[in-house]
Write a protein that holds these residues in place. Structure first.
Motif, PDB file in Angstrom:
ATOM      1  N   PRO A  41       0.732  -1.338   0.147  1.00 25.10           N
ATOM      2  CA  PRO A  41       0.083   0.009   0.111  1.00 25.10           C
ATOM      3  C   PRO A  41       0.658   1.393  -0.054  1.00 25.10           C
ATOM      4  O   PRO A  41       0.373   2.340  -0.554  1.00 25.10           O
ATOM      5  CB  PRO A  41      -0.956  -0.312   1.289  1.00 25.10           C
ATOM      6  CG  PRO A  41      -0.907  -1.683   1.521  1.00 25.10           C
ATOM      7  CD  PRO A  41       0.334  -2.058   1.121  1.00 25.10           C
ATOM      8  N   ALA A  42       2.009   1.140   0.705  1.00 26.06           N
ATOM      9  CA  ALA A  42       2.860   2.415   0.453  1.00 26.06           C
ATOM     10  C   ALA A  42       3.408   2.554  -0.762  1.00 26.06           C
ATOM     11  O   ALA A  42       3.348   3.856  -1.186  1.00 26.06           O
ATOM     12  CB  ALA A  42       4.125   2.118   1.500  1.00 26.06           C
ATOM     13  N   ALA A  43       3.517   1.787  -1.397  1.00 24.40           N
ATOM     14  CA  ALA A  43       4.165   2.036  -2.838  1.00 24.40           C
ATOM     15  C   ALA A  43       2.930   2.481  -3.736  1.00 24.40           C
ATOM     16  O   ALA A  43       3.458   3.148  -4.693  1.00 24.40           O
ATOM     17  CB  ALA A  43       4.475   0.695  -3.358  1.00 24.40           C
ATOM     18  N   ILE A  44       1.865   2.075  -3.722  1.00 27.57           N
ATOM     19  CA  ILE A  44       0.470   2.414  -4.433  1.00 27.57           C
ATOM     20  C   ILE A  44       0.557   4.184  -4.097  1.00 27.57           C
ATOM     21  O   ILE A  44       0.411   4.772  -4.795  1.00 27.57           O
ATOM     22  CB  ILE A  44      -0.637   1.748  -3.663  1.00 27.57           C
ATOM     23  CG1 ILE A  44      -0.458   0.179  -4.045  1.00 27.57           C
ATOM     24  CG2 ILE A  44      -1.912   2.455  -4.598  1.00 27.57           C
ATOM     25  CD1 ILE A  44      -0.247   0.049  -5.628  1.00 27.57           C
ATOM     26  N   TYR A  45       0.463   4.484  -2.780  1.00 30.62           N
ATOM     27  CA  TYR A  45       0.383   5.689  -2.218  1.00 30.62           C
ATOM     28  C   TYR A  45       1.745   6.697  -2.834  1.00 30.62           C
ATOM     29  O   TYR A  45       1.351   7.636  -3.501  1.00 30.62           O
ATOM     30  CB  TYR A  45       0.360   5.890  -0.776  1.00 30.62           C
ATOM     31  CG  TYR A  45      -0.757   5.585  -0.066  1.00 30.62           C
ATOM     32  CD1 TYR A  45      -1.961   6.484  -0.543  1.00 30.62           C
ATOM     33  CD2 TYR A  45      -0.803   4.588   0.853  1.00 30.62           C
ATOM     34  CE1 TYR A  45      -3.176   6.104   0.167  1.00 30.62           C
ATOM     35  CE2 TYR A  45      -1.989   4.261   1.606  1.00 30.62           C
ATOM     36  CZ  TYR A  45      -3.206   4.929   1.389  1.00 30.62           C
ATOM     37  OH  TYR A  45      -4.285   4.825   1.878  1.00 30.62           O
ATOM     38  N   LYS A  46       2.837   6.191  -2.909  1.00 33.02           N
ATOM     39  CA  LYS A  46       3.893   6.908  -3.603  1.00 33.02           C
ATOM     40  C   LYS A  46       3.853   7.193  -5.109  1.00 33.02           C
ATOM     41  O   LYS A  46       4.087   8.099  -5.572  1.00 33.02           O
ATOM     42  CB  LYS A  46       5.323   6.155  -3.118  1.00 33.02           C
ATOM     43  CG  LYS A  46       6.451   6.743  -3.884  1.00 33.02           C
ATOM     44  CD  LYS A  46       7.646   6.998  -2.871  1.00 33.02           C
ATOM     45  CE  LYS A  46       8.809   7.397  -3.647  1.00 33.02           C
ATOM     46  NZ  LYS A  46       8.765   8.687  -4.440  1.00 33.02           N
ATOM     47  N   LYS A  47       3.327   6.009  -5.739  1.00 27.82           N
ATOM     48  CA  LYS A  47       3.194   6.028  -7.220  1.00 27.82           C
ATOM     49  C   LYS A  47       2.180   6.900  -7.555  1.00 27.82           C
ATOM     50  O   LYS A  47       2.094   7.760  -8.538  1.00 27.82           O
ATOM     51  CB  LYS A  47       3.217   4.731  -7.707  1.00 27.82           C
ATOM     52  CG  LYS A  47       3.289   4.689  -9.064  1.00 27.82           C
ATOM     53  CD  LYS A  47       4.789   5.200  -9.693  1.00 27.82           C
ATOM     54  CE  LYS A  47       4.937   5.205 -11.141  1.00 27.82           C
ATOM     55  NZ  LYS A  47       6.224   5.619 -11.510  1.00 27.82           N
ATOM     56  N   ALA A  48       1.103   6.940  -6.778  1.00 34.92           N
ATOM     57  CA  ALA A  48      -0.186   7.670  -6.949  1.00 34.92           C
ATOM     58  C   ALA A  48       0.286   9.132  -6.971  1.00 34.92           C
ATOM     59  O   ALA A  48      -0.246   9.944  -7.465  1.00 34.92           O
ATOM     60  CB  ALA A  48      -1.183   7.294  -6.055  1.00 34.92           C
ATOM     61  N   ALA A  49       1.080   9.449  -5.861  1.00 34.80           N
ATOM     62  CA  ALA A  49       1.669  10.954  -5.692  1.00 34.80           C
ATOM     63  C   ALA A  49       2.548  11.356  -6.750  1.00 34.80           C
ATOM     64  O   ALA A  49       2.155  12.505  -7.322  1.00 34.80           O
ATOM     65  CB  ALA A  49       2.437  11.087  -4.399  1.00 34.80           C
ATOM     66  N   ASP A  50       3.480  10.536  -7.102  1.00 43.77           N
ATOM     67  CA  ASP A  50       4.333  10.845  -8.329  1.00 43.77           C
ATOM     68  C   ASP A  50       3.671  11.123  -9.515  1.00 43.77           C
ATOM     69  O   ASP A  50       3.908  11.947 -10.400  1.00 43.77           O
ATOM     70  CB  ASP A  50       5.367   9.506  -8.527  1.00 43.77           C
ATOM     71  CG  ASP A  50       6.282   9.588  -7.156  1.00 43.77           C
ATOM     72  OD1 ASP A  50       6.386  10.419  -6.331  1.00 43.77           O
ATOM     73  OD2 ASP A  50       6.997   8.614  -7.244  1.00 43.77           O
ATOM     74  N   GLU A  51       2.542  10.251  -9.860  1.00 41.84           N
ATOM     75  CA  GLU A  51       1.686  10.301 -11.104  1.00 41.84           C
ATOM     76  C   GLU A  51       0.510  11.389 -10.970  1.00 41.84           C
ATOM     77  O   GLU A  51      -0.362  11.450 -11.962  1.00 41.84           O
ATOM     78  CB  GLU A  51       1.097   8.956 -11.568  1.00 41.84           C
ATOM     79  CG  GLU A  51       2.484   8.002 -11.855  1.00 41.84           C
ATOM     80  CD  GLU A  51       3.131   8.265 -13.108  1.00 41.84           C
ATOM     81  OE1 GLU A  51       2.459   8.866 -13.879  1.00 41.84           O
ATOM     82  OE2 GLU A  51       4.442   8.027 -13.287  1.00 41.84           O
TER      83      GLU A  51
END
Length: 67
Positions: A41-51
């Protein structure tokens, strides 16, 4: 610390990013997105923020329910 997943540490593929966008648009919970993509879930939040992808629910209707 979260468990390692099948894509842990691997770069994101363009198809995974588009799938993330589609799932986020469909009101899918972050935990479920992570399970489908093999990411934490942390990776999902990070990628969503980046994109610049919003993970905020578009409505308050629970996931998977229909009118």
């Amino acid at each position: 610390m979260a468990k390692s997943t099948r894509n842990s540490g691997k770069p994101w593929k363009p198809t995974e990013v588009s799938q993330l966008k589609q799932l986020a648009k469909g009101n899918t919970p972050t935990r479920v997105i992570g399970l489908k993509l093999g990411r934490t879930p942390a990776a999902i939040y990070k990628k969503a923020a980046d994109e610049d992808i919003s993970l905020a629910p578009t409505s308050q209707r629970p996931y998977g329910t229909k009118k």
